[in-house]
Each structure stands twice: as C-alpha cells, then as structure tokens.
Design a protein around this motif. Structure first.
Motif, PDB file in Angstrom:
ATOM      1  N   SER A   1      -7.449 -72.253  97.302  1.00  0.00           N
ATOM      2  CA  SER A   1      -6.226 -71.881  96.590  1.00  0.00           C
ATOM      3  C   SER A   1      -5.451 -70.830  97.373  1.00  0.00           C
ATOM      4  O   SER A   1      -6.036 -70.044  98.120  1.00  0.00           O
ATOM      5  CB  SER A   1      -6.557 -71.331  95.202  1.00  0.00           C
ATOM      6  OG  SER A   1      -7.201 -72.303  94.417  1.00  0.00           O
ATOM      7  N   THR A   2      -4.146 -70.826  97.174  1.00  0.00           N
ATOM      8  CA  THR A   2      -3.286 -69.845  97.823  1.00  0.00           C
ATOM      9  C   THR A   2      -2.975 -68.709  96.864  1.00  0.00           C
ATOM     10  O   THR A   2      -2.677 -68.945  95.693  1.00  0.00           O
ATOM     11  CB  THR A   2      -1.969 -70.502  98.275  1.00  0.00           C
ATOM     12  OG1 THR A   2      -2.265 -71.495  99.254  1.00  0.00           O
ATOM     13  CG2 THR A   2      -1.018 -69.480  98.875  1.00  0.00           C
ATOM     14  N   MET A   3      -3.059 -67.492  97.361  1.00  0.00           N
ATOM     15  CA  MET A   3      -2.559 -66.342  96.614  1.00  0.00           C
ATOM     16  C   MET A   3      -1.185 -65.988  97.183  1.00  0.00           C
ATOM     17  O   MET A   3      -1.046 -65.718  98.378  1.00  0.00           O
ATOM     18  CB  MET A   3      -3.486 -65.137  96.756  1.00  0.00           C
ATOM     19  CG  MET A   3      -4.794 -65.275  96.018  1.00  0.00           C
ATOM     20  SD  MET A   3      -5.722 -63.706  95.947  1.00  0.00           S
ATOM     21  CE  MET A   3      -4.852 -62.863  94.619  1.00  0.00           C
TER      22      MET A   3
ATOM     23  N   ASP B   1      -7.093 -67.486  98.586  1.00  0.00           N
ATOM     24  CA  ASP B   1      -7.736 -66.732  97.511  1.00  0.00           C
ATOM     25  C   ASP B   1      -9.148 -66.356  97.949  1.00  0.00           C
ATOM     26  O   ASP B   1      -9.952 -67.222  98.286  1.00  0.00           O
ATOM     27  CB  ASP B   1      -7.782 -67.595  96.250  1.00  0.00           C
ATOM     28  CG  ASP B   1      -8.225 -66.833  95.017  1.00  0.00           C
ATOM     29  OD1 ASP B   1      -9.080 -65.934  95.152  1.00  0.00           O
ATOM     30  OD2 ASP B   1      -7.738 -67.155  93.928  1.00  0.00           O
TER      31      ASP B   1
ATOM     32  N   SER C   1     -13.248 -75.243  94.857  1.00  0.00           N
ATOM     33  CA  SER C   1     -13.410 -74.009  95.606  1.00  0.00           C
ATOM     34  C   SER C   1     -13.969 -74.341  96.973  1.00  0.00           C
ATOM     35  O   SER C   1     -14.650 -75.360  97.149  1.00  0.00           O
ATOM     36  CB  SER C   1     -14.352 -73.049  94.870  1.00  0.00           C
ATOM     37  OG  SER C   1     -14.529 -71.848  95.617  1.00  0.00           O
TER      38      SER C   1
ATOM     39  N   GLY D   1      -1.875 -59.392  93.959  1.00  0.00           N
ATOM     40  CA  GLY D   1      -2.794 -60.223  93.189  1.00  0.00           C
ATOM     41  C   GLY D   1      -4.208 -59.679  93.188  1.00  0.00           C
ATOM     42  O   GLY D   1      -4.890 -59.684  92.152  1.00  0.00           O
ATOM     43  N   GLU D   2      -4.659 -59.186  94.337  1.00  0.00           N
ATOM     44  CA  GLU D   2      -6.014 -58.647  94.392  1.00  0.00           C
ATOM     45  C   GLU D   2      -6.128 -57.324  93.640  1.00  0.00           C
ATOM     46  O   GLU D   2      -7.166 -57.030  93.043  1.00  0.00           O
ATOM     47  CB  GLU D   2      -6.449 -58.505  95.852  1.00  0.00           C
ATOM     48  CG  GLU D   2      -6.657 -59.868  96.513  1.00  0.00           C
ATOM     49  CD  GLU D   2      -7.159 -59.765  97.942  1.00  0.00           C
ATOM     50  OE1 GLU D   2      -7.320 -58.628  98.450  1.00  0.00           O
ATOM     51  OE2 GLU D   2      -7.400 -60.823  98.564  1.00  0.00           O
TER      52      GLU D   2
ATOM     53  N   PRO E   1      -0.588 -61.598  97.958  1.00  0.00           N
ATOM     54  CA  PRO E   1      -2.023 -61.368  97.725  1.00  0.00           C
ATOM     55  C   PRO E   1      -2.419 -59.916  97.550  1.00  0.00           C
ATOM     56  O   PRO E   1      -3.396 -59.631  96.852  1.00  0.00           O
ATOM     57  CB  PRO E   1      -2.671 -61.964  98.980  1.00  0.00           C
ATOM     58  CG  PRO E   1      -1.613 -61.921 100.029  1.00  0.00           C
ATOM     59  CD  PRO E   1      -0.331 -62.177  99.290  1.00  0.00           C
TER      60      PRO E   1
ATOM     61  N   ARG F   1      -6.496 -58.288  90.086  1.00  0.00           N
ATOM     62  CA  ARG F   1      -7.841 -58.794  89.823  1.00  0.00           C
ATOM     63  C   ARG F   1      -8.844 -57.650  89.706  1.00  0.00           C
ATOM     64  O   ARG F   1      -9.809 -57.722  88.946  1.00  0.00           O
ATOM     65  CB  ARG F   1      -8.242 -59.770  90.931  1.00  0.00           C
ATOM     66  CG  ARG F   1      -9.506 -60.525  90.652  1.00  0.00           C
ATOM     67  CD  ARG F   1      -9.718 -61.623  91.694  1.00  0.00           C
ATOM     68  NE  ARG F   1      -8.750 -62.703  91.535  1.00  0.00           N
ATOM     69  CZ  ARG F   1      -8.609 -63.707  92.394  1.00  0.00           C
ATOM     70  NH1 ARG F   1      -9.366 -63.755  93.476  1.00  0.00           N
ATOM     71  NH2 ARG F   1      -7.734 -64.661  92.172  1.00  0.00           N
TER      72      ARG F   1
ATOM     73  N   ASN G   1     -11.759 -68.185  96.019  1.00  0.00           N
ATOM     74  CA  ASN G   1     -11.680 -69.630  95.939  1.00  0.00           C
ATOM     75  C   ASN G   1     -11.653 -70.254  97.328  1.00  0.00           C
ATOM     76  O   ASN G   1     -12.434 -71.115  97.645  1.00  0.00           O
ATOM     77  CB  ASN G   1     -10.455 -70.060  95.116  1.00  0.00           C
ATOM     78  CG  ASN G   1     -10.374 -71.561  94.945  1.00  0.00           C
ATOM     79  OD1 ASN G   1     -10.131 -72.296  95.887  1.00  0.00           O
ATOM     80  ND2 ASN G   1     -10.594 -72.024  93.713  1.00  0.00           N
TER      81      ASN G   1
END
Length: 713
Positions: A667-669, A661, A199, A675-676, A672, A679, A664
């Motif tokens: 890291s790649t989202m 990310d 991270s 993805g968020e 995004p 999450r 992180n």
C-alpha cells in the motif's frame, strides 16, 4: 576475497559503432517538416512541434511483436536468479544487443549480501510423519516447466530447523494478530501458516517473528490466487495446486549489509547480526501443501472473513497438527550483481539525464516478471535509435537493466546510492518498466507531475489488439462517469526499482504496462509457454509498451522546457491533504488548513508558471540560458519535497509525498511523515510534521517561481 576491477565495477565501454552515424548533429537540425500547423505540445516552442511529432511517429512505428518475441525467448531461455552465472549471461547479452544499436554500454557491478538456499524441506509431524512435496512439478505440454528450479524458499529467509504446532493466522496482518490476541491464541513457539495477499510478504515475516513464531509458511489460497479465480495452469492462467510464489522477505531497499551507501569494493559492511533481515525460516508453499497441514488444525473456529477456499472449515489452532521446517543456505552469501547501462548522449543538454530501467533478474525464467519489461526497454532503445537516424536527442538517455530487484530493489538502489550526486544534479526523469506485458489491459502510474504526459503519449500509440489507441481503450475499461474524468493511475509508493529514484531522491518517475488474469507470479511456470498461451500471446503488448516508452522518452528528451505538470501534482496532493483533515483533527486539535493552503498556493504558482511557459514558447524564443535556468529550477521542485534525514521510521525514504506503508508494503502512504505520526498517536509530532511539510511545499513553490522568472523577460 577482492573481486577484480573488471568484475566489481567493470566499465566495458564498447567503442561507438553508430549505425550510419558518421556525423552527430542535434535533433533540431532535422529538415523542416512540411505539415499543417501542428497542435501545441507542452514544453515545446512552436517551431519545434512539427519535427517532434514526426519523430515520435517514426519511433512508434518501429517496435514489433516478432522482434519482441526473439528478445523475450532469449532472455527467458533459462532460470536467471541474481548472483548466478545465468544472470551474468543475461547482462552480457543485453549489452551486446544495445551495443549493436550504437549505444555506449557499461556494466556496474556490486558485491552484495545475497545468500542462496541450498535446500528446503517441510514435514507434517506425528505418528504418520510425512515429508510434503513443495517443489513445482512439470506440467504436460510445457517443456519450460521441467527446467531446473530455484528452491521454493523466500529470499533472505534465515537458515534453521524448527518444529512446532501449526497456527493459522489468516493473511498475517497486524490486525489479524490483534484478533488472535483477543481470543488468547499465541504463535510463540509455533509454526505459523499465513496466506499471501493484502500485505507484502516481508511484513508477514516481520510480524510472525516479532510474536515469537519459530517459522513461517506462506501459501497462495485458491480464493485469492487459484481455481476460484479461473481455470488453473495448464488449462487456464491461474495458479495450480502446487504453484509457489517465491519472493524476498527483506523489508527495505538495497544491500542489507550497506544500508544507505553503495556496496562498492572496500565498502564498510554491517555484520549479519546487524542486518534488518528475518531470523526465522520463511518458506512459500502451494495450496495443496497448505491443505495437508491446515485440514487437521483445530482449536477456535475462524471468523468468516478468514475462511479460504480449500474444501474444509478453517481453524486457528494451535495444533494438534505439528510441522517441521528446514532451510539451509550456502556458505558464500556475498555475490556479485550486475546492472547494465546503455547511454545515448544528449547533444544540447548532455548533463540532463532521463533513465529508463527495469529489472533483469527473476526467480526462474521470468517471462512476465520481468523479461517483459526488459524486452520493452530494448525495443524502445531500437525505436529511438531508428527514429533519430544518426542524430542525437537534446538530453541524454540511459537504458538500464537492474539486477537483484527481486531480493529487495538491490541493484537499482546500489546504483542510485553510488551515483547520487550526478542524479540529484541532473536527473530529469525515471521510467520504470516492471512487468510491461502479461495481457492486454493497460495501466499506468507514477508521479502526478508526469501523468498528463503519459496520457498524452498513450493517445498516440495503437492498442495492441487494434481497438483504437491505448488511451481510448484505457478510458473505455475505466468506465468513467464523466468526460472530464481521467483513468485512475497508481501512486509511487514503492515496491519496484523506481524507489531509489523517487522515494529516495525525489526524481519524478512514470511507469506503465499491460496486464491480465494470471497466477504464475514468482512461479516456475512464469516462462514462455505460459506467456504464449495466456499472456501476451503474440508479444504485441510488449511492442506497445515499447512504443509508448520510445515516444515518451523522446518527448521529454527534446522538450525546450521539460513538461512536468505541477498543476495536476498540486491538485492531487491538495485532495489527499483534505482526506487527512478528520484524522488530524481527531489526533489532538491540529488541523490541515495551513497544509491545504500551501498546496493551493503551490498549484496557483504552478499555473502561473504554465501560462508563462506556454506564452513564451508560443510567441518568442527564450534564450538557451533561460531554458537551462528554468529546467534546473523545475528539477528542484520534487527534490524539495524530500527530507535529507528521511522519514523517522525509515531514513532511506526521503520523500514526504509518497512512500510504501511500513506496516503493509504494497500500500502507498500519501504524506507519509504525517500518516506515521497519526499512527503513532503523537499529537505533537503530527503538528511538527505538518509544519515541516508546509515549509518544504513553500520551498518547492519558490522553485516554480524561479522557473517562471527565468522565462519571463
């Protein structure tokens, strides 16, 4: 105090001193090249292919290891931290070097919040209170290791003096703290020790502060970065016991006092209390220092996955070991940083701009990070000028070096915010060279729209160790299971100077470099001695990265139609979308079928455009107005996949395709915004974000249609 105009935003334009450039003519006025029928080049009219291939061959022949050695040694002759006189000297040297090539140079300067540490100390407390050594000692045979060092403190650490029991938190990830919570171990009021890796260090600082820690120490465990990985410096390339990884702990991009707008003279600024920077001291230490603290920690035994490679069993704590951490900062936290820009104006499309850049600042001498990238950029500029031999490319080329990248992409972000209107209108591509050479193993990344171009140019460049082409060696190392597969390439998630161009504005980008084993990242040992013993020993990888850059830039600069590959782009994003199907379905009944269909339609339209482009360029000569219109539409494609209001979590990041990310950093989202929402476990938001992205994909598809119609009579 106001900075004089020539320092704050000086435009030190040096009069054009073109080498043999008494008359400037377009590249396409080159004499006809006597050659057999050349293989087609994507984006090129048949009549221009032979001249372009000859031009690229001339450019590839120019960069050499000895000139790269000269440049690298000069730029790494002293530590040059952003905001110091030494770093300003590197700007002047780079400008002089590029001006000698006949390029028009300028310096863009910004006043930014950049507090320097004046002191850092760490003690192990108790009846035998001991101040621990946290500097990086000189090593035998390396005169560079005896140079003055920047203090071993993380950029944007808060000042403070904190004491408390020590708690070990593994990598300091969100999931690590969840495991601590499950066993009732708290870090509130404690000194946290976390190991580097898995991270971004700024996330480690954020999570420790969020949970009430008083200070954070981050160390490189030998299991990840030390003797477990190989012989340590100076016997080998890996991190020695007191080797330290400096680095910023700010989560974001650009000057934290001007988030989203440029730090120009008179700019509105946030108060320090409003800036998104840590409020606790954050200090990096070597694993020898960490051992002096951790070997006495008791409490709960750690899970096996938390055990590092130091010679004792790790425990969580808290205590009984106590530590004290003290950081002091200077009283003048605002400093001036300097970007350099060297321009070769295009002869046909001067307002269409290709930028190649890399950061010039370092935490010490920085031979690898990032003197190597700047060296390759300067060598690429020399190759382009020599190959053109008095002519101009069709589009404008800008060779940039950025300041204060190491503090949070500061220099490049301020430039992008300052010049956003021109970049949004005319920027064709951005190439980023960040660590172009620390070994001989090639890797590349960037927007999927440029991946096929990077592979194609890599086929033309000789491997630096003479093992065929860069591409052939790249494929061999990848050990691909089928001839139809290509070497994997990195996604543009963030973490370097491309972020302002791609993640903020949607300008397609590419990057590459040659790597190898090493453990001197952000260390005082990242200097010429290490590079010439264990890295690119003869600077031939520096030259190879420059060869690739010169040919790549000329390929894009002179193309009739810029060779974006939106078929590969669409297929890449369709696969990524299919990977979201199961978590989206589990989120509450939504599905990604409309999104998958939107990408399939995008890819079909991209393929239709490609067929029209290739047929038009092979069989007829599209009018210049048609080429201008087609290229303008193509520049819109990835910009339409950004959202002006940005991600809900981070408005500065506008791309809905790729982002770092937020939990992180390294890291790649992919996708995004969706993805968020997943999450956050917000089913309504997931559906909203899918619908929004579908609309933007359709708009990007319409731009492809516009480009096709411009070329189709």
């Amino acid at each position: 105090m106001a900075i004089r105009r020539e320092n704050e935003r000086m435009t030190t334009r040096i009069v054009m001193r073109m080498m043999r450039m008494t008359r400037i003519v377009p590249l396409f006025a080159l004499p006809a090249v006597a050659a057999a029928q050349s293989e087609a080049l994507a984006g090129y009219a048949a009549r221009n292919v032979a001249a372009q291939r000859a031009l690229e061959a001339r450019a590839i022949a120019v960069p050499d290891g000895e000139n790269a050695r000269r440049i690298s040694r000069e730029l790494a002759r002293e530590p040059h931290i952003a905001g110091t006189p030494a770093q300003q000297r590197t700007a002047a040297w780079v400008n002089a070097e590029l001006a000698r090539l006949g390029l028009a140079v300028e310096t863009r300067s910004y006043r930014v919040y950049l507090p320097h540490a004046t002191g850092v100390r760490v003690w192990r407390m108790g009846r035998d209170t001991t101040e621990l050594a946290i500097d990086e000692p000189p090593v035998p045979g390396d005169p560079h290791s005896a140079m003055a060092q920047y203090p071993t403190v993380n950029g944007y650490s808060a000042a403070g003096d904190a004491s408390g029991e020590v708690v070990y938190v593994n990598y300091g990830l969100i999931e690590d703290y969840a495991q601590l919570d499950s066993i009732g171990a708290s870090v509130r009021g404690k000194i946290v020790v976390a190991r580097y890796g898995r991270s971004f260090r700024g996330i480690k600082a954020r999570e420790a502060e969020k949970r009430g820690a008083l200070a954070l120490l981050i160390y490189s465990d030998p299991a990840d970065d030390g003797y477990v990985r190989g012989d340590v410096y100076p016997e080998g390339p890996m991190r020695p016991p007191r080797g330290v990884q400096r680095g910023s702990v700010m989560n974001g991009a650009g000057d934290p006092s001007t988030p989203g707008w440029p730090s120009t003279e008179g700019a509105r600024r946030l108060d320090v209390s409003q800036m998104t920077i840590p409020r606790i001291p954050v200090v990096p230490v070597g694993y020898a220092t960490a051992q002096a603290l951790l070997e006495g920690v008791r409490g709960r035994d750690v899970p096996q996955s938390w055990q590092g490679a130091l010679p004792f069993r790790y425990h969580v704590g808290p205590g009984p070991v106590r530590a004290r951490v003290q950081v002091t900062l200077d009283s003048q936290p605002y400093k001036v940083v300097h970007n350099t820009l060297a321009t070769l104006r295009g002869a046909v499309y001067p307002d269409e701009v290709i930028v190649i850049g890399g950061h010039r600042d370092a935490w010490n001498a920085g031979s690898v990070d990032n003197v190597s990238g700047v060296t390759s950029i300067l060598e690429a500029a020399r190759a382009v000028v020599r190959a053109l031999d008095g002519r101009r490319p069709a589009r404008t080329l800008v060779f940039a070096t950025w300041d204060a990248e190491e503090w949070g992409l500061v220099g490049s972000s301020e430039y992008v915010e300052d010049d956003s209107l021109r970049l949004q209108r005319g920027a064709v591509a951005y190439v980023n060279l960040d660590v172009s050479a620390s070994g001989f193993d090639f890797g590349a990344g960037g927007s999927p729209s440029f991946r096929s171009l990077t592979r194609d140019v890599a086929k033309l460049v000789p491997d630096p160790l003479g093992r065929g082409s860069v591409y052939a060696r790249w494929r061999a190392r990848a050990a691909l299971a089928a001839d139809s597969l290509e070497p994997p390439m990195g996604d543009p998630g963030g973490g370097s100077d491309f972020a302002g161009f791609y993640n903020h504005l949607g300008i397609p980008h590419a990057d590459w470099g040659f790597g190898g084993p090493g453990g001197i990242y952000h260390s005082a040992y990242d200097a010429p001695t290490w590079q010439e013993r264990f890295g690119d020993t003869n600077y031939v990888a520096h030259a190879a990265a420059a060869k690739l850059a010169a040919a790549w830039l000329l390929r894009v600069a002179n193309a009739d139609v810029v060779p974006y590959d939106y078929v590969e782009f669409g297929r890449t994003l369709e696969r990524a979308t299919q990977g979201l199907a199961r978590p989206v379905q589990a989120s509450g009944g939504a599905d990604v079928s409309a999104l998958v269909e939107a990408w399939r339609d995008f890819t079909a339209r991209a393929d239709a455009f490609r067929r029209t482009r290739d047929e038009a360029l092979a069989t007829r000569a599209p009018a210049q107005r048609a080429l201008v219109a087609a290229n303008a539409s193509l520049r819109e494609v990835e910009r339409r996949l950004t959202r002006p209001s940005g991600l809900r979590s981070r408005p500065w990041y506008r791309s809905l395709v790729y982002a770092a990310d937020m939990d992180n950093g390294y890291s790649t989202m992919v996708l995004p915004s969706i993805g968020e929402a997943l999450r956050a476990r917000d089913a309504t938001l997931v559906r909203t974000e899918i619908d929004d992205l579908v609309t933007r994909i359709r708009s990007a598809s319409a731009a492809l249609d516009d480009a096709r119609r411009a070329l189709d009579p």
